[in-house]
Design a protein around this motif. Structure first.
Motif, short mmCIF file in Angstrom:
data_model
loop_
_atom_site.label_atom_id
_atom_site.label_comp_id
_atom_site.label_asym_id
_atom_site.label_seq_id
_atom_site.Cartn_x
_atom_site.Cartn_y
_atom_site.Cartn_z
N ASP A 17 0.87 -1.18 0.00
CA ASP A 17 0.00 0.00 0.00
C ASP A 17 0.91 1.24 0.00
OD1 ASP A 17 -2.32 1.75 0.80
OD2 ASP A 17 -1.18 1.84 2.67
N GLU A 19 -0.27 5.04 0.93
CA GLU A 19 -0.55 6.01 1.99
C GLU A 19 -0.48 5.36 3.36
OE1 GLU A 19 -3.95 8.72 1.51
OE2 GLU A 19 -4.03 8.03 -0.55
N GLY A 20 0.44 5.81 4.20
CA GLY A 20 0.59 5.27 5.54
C GLY A 20 1.50 4.07 5.60
N THR A 21 1.94 3.57 4.42
CA THR A 21 2.75 2.35 4.38
C THR A 21 4.14 2.63 3.78
OG1 THR A 21 0.77 0.98 4.22
CG2 THR A 21 2.85 -0.03 3.52
N ASP A 192 -1.18 -0.24 6.26
CA ASP A 192 -1.36 0.37 7.58
C ASP A 192 -2.79 0.19 8.10
OD1 ASP A 192 -2.23 2.11 5.48
OD2 ASP A 192 -2.35 3.75 6.93
N VAL A 193 -3.66 -0.44 7.31
CA VAL A 193 -5.07 -0.56 7.70
C VAL A 193 -5.44 -2.03 7.89
CG1 VAL A 193 -7.46 -0.11 6.99
CG2 VAL A 193 -5.68 1.58 6.50
MG LIG Z 1 -2.81 3.06 3.60
#
Ligand SMILES: [Mg+2]
Length: 254
Positions: A17, A19-21, A192-193
């Motif tokens: 992923d 975003e956030g990863t 991240d989810v």
């Molecule tokens: Mg993400």
């Protein structure tokens, strides 16, 4: 199963992923969308074949064949503010972003541990794929113009919500598995989810929750967790199923 198919079945695949990863969430949301929004009005006026097609699409979609550039720009801004999934908006955003990355206004943030991990996985013979809610076009730009240089050479395939489907639905992971041909048990997803990882696990993928310091910490779920791509338990995850205690030899080699 052909020999080639059997070989693909054995290939290890890592799906990341963005975003956030691989990248901070703010670097995406605070950079790309405001950049496009500020430029919609100027771009919709351009004498360009692709922009002309966008103008025609917006006029058709709104039923206002005589709409001028100010009216078209207002419609596009409303769509963006409402997160409307309108192809004409996506097209124009893509054109604006491509130009912005090319001139250096936009830079794809990646955490410093990401490029060495992509290089190491590639060297180990793993296929690396990207699955993000951002469009495939935006994903490619992000990796091509990353702050660490062009990383697209490490990526075998790109998947978004248009090509694969929503990230919290198991069917999306089925589609990616069908597209890449790697066995689900040999596919490891980093996100991240936890809800995305839960969906991936239902089709047999291995999962690793990436919790970056400073990013929102949602539920962890029953997933391995790392704070960095340098964590050796990612490589361990590609080899062992969660729920089985890793053999001590594996822990030592990790
Ligand atoms: Mg993400």
């Amino acid at each position: 199963v052909s020999a080639r198919g059997a070989e693909r079945e054995r290939t290890q695949c890592v799906v990341v992923d963005i975003e956030g990863t691989t990248s901070s969430i703010a670097s995406v949301t605070r950079q790309l969308f405001p950049y496009a929004r500020e430029r919609l009005s100027e771009w919709i006026r351009r004498d360009d074949r692709q922009v002309a097609a966008v103008r025609a699409e917006v006029r058709a979609a709104t039923g206002r064949p005589g709409a001028g550039p100010d009216e078209l720009a207002a419609v596009l801004r409303d769509w963006q503010d409402g997160d409307a999934k309108v192809p004409a908006l996506k097209t124009l955003q893509g054109l604006i972003w491509a130009a912005g990355f090319a001139v250096g206004d936009l830079v794809g943030h990646v955490y410093p541990d990401v490029p060495p991990a992509l290089a190491a996985w590639t060297a180990a013979g793993y296929d690396v794929h990207v699955y993000s809610s951002g469009s495939v076009l935006a994903q490619r730009l992000w990796f091509r113009y990353s702050g660490a240089g062009d990383l697209t050479g490490y990526v075998t395939g790109w998947h978004d919500t248009r090509t694969a489907g929503p990230k919290r639905e198991p069917a999306s992971y089925h589609r990616i598995t069908a597209a890449i041909g790697t066995a689900p048990a040999h596919t490891t997803f980093l996100s991240d989810v936890a809800a995305e990882l839960d969906a991936a696990r239902t089709v047999g993928w291995r999962t690793v929750l990436v919790r970056r310091p400073g990013e929102p910490a949602g539920p962890r779920g029953a997933h391995r967790m790392v704070r960095s791509f340098a964590d050796p338990s990612i490589t361990l995850a590609t080899r062992t199923r969660i729920g089985r205690a890793p053999a001590s030899a594996e822990l030592r080699s990790a």
